[in-house]
Design a protein around this motif. Structure first.
Motif, mmCIF file in Angstrom:
data_model
loop_
_atom_site.group_PDB
_atom_site.id
_atom_site.type_symbol
_atom_site.label_atom_id
_atom_site.label_comp_id
_atom_site.label_asym_id
_atom_site.label_seq_id
_atom_site.Cartn_x
_atom_site.Cartn_y
_atom_site.Cartn_z
ATOM 1 N N GLY A 153 -6.190 90.351 36.132
ATOM 2 C CA GLY A 153 -7.299 90.448 37.058
ATOM 3 C C GLY A 153 -7.135 89.391 38.131
ATOM 4 N N TYR A 154 -8.228 89.074 38.834
ATOM 5 C CA TYR A 154 -8.104 88.085 39.901
ATOM 6 C C TYR A 154 -7.668 86.730 39.364
ATOM 7 C CZ TYR A 154 -9.069 84.650 43.413
ATOM 8 O OH TYR A 154 -8.920 83.598 44.277
ATOM 9 N N SER A 155 -8.232 86.304 38.233
ATOM 10 C CA SER A 155 -7.854 84.997 37.689
ATOM 11 C C SER A 155 -6.379 84.970 37.317
ATOM 12 C CB SER A 155 -8.716 84.644 36.475
ATOM 13 O OG SER A 155 -8.526 85.569 35.418
ATOM 14 N N GLY A 156 -5.856 86.100 36.865
ATOM 15 C CA GLY A 156 -4.433 86.174 36.548
ATOM 16 C C GLY A 156 -3.563 86.069 37.784
ATOM 17 N N ILE A 157 -4.009 86.682 38.879
ATOM 18 C CA ILE A 157 -3.280 86.566 40.142
ATOM 19 C C ILE A 157 -3.301 85.117 40.627
ATOM 20 C CG2 ILE A 157 -3.346 87.180 42.591
ATOM 21 C CD1 ILE A 157 -4.332 89.967 41.696
ATOM 22 N N ARG A 158 -4.489 84.511 40.617
ATOM 23 C CA ARG A 158 -4.623 83.118 41.057
ATOM 24 C C ARG A 158 -3.761 82.181 40.213
ATOM 25 N NH1 ARG A 158 -9.883 81.301 39.027
ATOM 26 N NH2 ARG A 158 -8.547 81.082 37.175
ATOM 27 N N ASP A 159 -3.865 82.311 38.888
ATOM 28 C CA ASP A 159 -3.100 81.424 38.007
ATOM 29 C C ASP A 159 -1.604 81.709 38.095
ATOM 30 O OD1 ASP A 159 -5.532 80.412 37.297
ATOM 31 O OD2 ASP A 159 -5.577 81.328 35.303
ATOM 32 N N GLY A 160 -1.256 82.983 38.340
ATOM 33 C CA GLY A 160 0.148 83.320 38.523
ATOM 34 C C GLY A 160 0.716 82.677 39.770
ATOM 35 N N MET A 161 -0.069 82.663 40.847
ATOM 36 C CA MET A 161 0.386 82.004 42.078
ATOM 37 C C MET A 161 0.551 80.500 41.875
ATOM 38 S SD MET A 161 0.934 84.333 44.328
ATOM 39 C CE MET A 161 1.389 85.456 42.999
ATOM 40 N N MET A 162 -0.356 79.901 41.121
ATOM 41 C CA MET A 162 -0.242 78.472 40.824
ATOM 42 C C MET A 162 1.010 78.188 39.994
ATOM 43 S SD MET A 162 -4.271 77.649 40.057
ATOM 44 C CE MET A 162 -4.035 75.897 39.750
ATOM 45 N N ALA A 163 1.302 79.086 39.050
ATOM 46 C CA ALA A 163 2.489 78.919 38.206
ATOM 47 C C ALA A 163 3.764 79.057 39.029
ATOM 48 C CB ALA A 163 2.467 79.949 37.071
ATOM 49 N N ILE A 164 3.785 80.008 39.948
ATOM 50 C CA ILE A 164 4.960 80.198 40.803
ATOM 51 C C ILE A 164 5.162 78.976 41.690
ATOM 52 C CG2 ILE A 164 5.930 81.587 42.674
ATOM 53 C CD1 ILE A 164 4.381 83.996 41.360
ATOM 54 N N ASP A 165 4.076 78.466 42.245
ATOM 55 C CA ASP A 165 4.177 77.249 43.056
ATOM 56 C C ASP A 165 4.718 76.089 42.225
ATOM 57 O OD1 ASP A 165 3.275 78.462 45.319
ATOM 58 O OD2 ASP A 165 1.255 77.623 45.241
#
Length: 253
Positions: free
Chosen positions: A50-62
């Motif tokens: 969901g949105y939190s997964g997208i947000r946390d995924g972007m943080m992980a990629i960074d």
């Protein structure tokens, strides 16, 4: 910055290789993002996030520090695209693009006024791309998926859409679009390959990036050798299952 460098590479039609993530597993995504892929794409359409997964995924990629983060959004929707970009995505892959008008709407959603309709609120993206709208526009890529009968028929017009950075083949849906009874149906392999070539040639003619999803590194290498400029490899869930099954097989012999 990674996003700007990735955008320049993609727009320059340089070869890039990415990885596909469907799991809401930021720790795993971070490890993948450390491997050296040019980008890691979080699947917000068919993935288990969901949105939190997208947000946390972007943080992980960074945190991985080597890859740009992309999101396949749910639809050509101003809010969904804006939220993914605000979460820190360097670009979006937009599904089910049928016409040049659809592609133009996708571009419009990724750009701030006066070039587009993106609402200003860079909660995370401002830390890494902006926060100046012009800087964000310059570093943000937008890719249109070609996966429907209409999209295939209109691919040249789609590729010529101002502001569109590239097209991306969804092979499962494209196989169904050309008459397959199921994704990967061998009965339509020849017409499917013709369709894959049609998309590649249309992108080359327009001077935009041509991408495709692939099942493994071998197929990614083949598509890049054929002239595609970027390719995504499999997914975290698929690889997890494949490796676990192989270890079970070996252990049980």
């Amino acid at each position: 910055m990674i996003a700007a460098e990735f955008a320049a590479k993609l727009r320059g039609r340089e070869r890039t290789v990415g990885y596909w993530a469907v799991l809401d597993a930021p720790v795993a995504t971070e490890r993948i993002a450390r491997l050296g892929y040019d980008y890691v794409a979080i699947d917000g359409q068919h993935g288990l996030v969901g949105y939190s997964g997208i947000r946390d995924g972007m943080m992980a990629i960074d945190a991985g520090g080597r890859s740009a983060g992309l999101v396949r959004v749910e639809a050509t929707d101003l809010t969904a695209i804006g939220r993914s970009l605000d979460a820190g995505a360097a670009g979006v892959i937009v599904p089910l693009i049928d016409t040049a008008e659809d592609a133009a709407a996708a571009v419009h959603a990724t750009r701030y006024p006066p070039r587009g309709g993106r609402s200003y609120g860079p909660m995370r993206s401002g830390l890494r791309i902006g926060p100046k709208p012009a800087d964000a526009d310059a570093a943000t890529v937008v890719l249109a998926m070609i996966e429907t009968p209409k999209g295939l028929a209109n691919v040249e017009e789609i590729c010529a859409t101002p502001g569109l950075d590239g097209v991306y083949v969804g092979p499962s849906d494209l196989c169904l679009a050309v008459g397959g009874a199921f994704p990967g149906d061998p009965a339509v392999s020849e017409v499917f390959e013709d369709a894959v070539a049609t998309v590649r040639k249309a992108a080359e003619k327009a001077g935009v990036a041509a991408g495709i999803h692939t099942a493994n590194g071998e197929l990614a290498a083949r598509r890049l050798a054929e002239g595609y400029t970027f390719a995504s490899v499999a997914s975290d869930l698929v690889h997890l299952e494949q490796v676990a099954a192989e270890h079970l097989k070996v252990a049980g012999e």
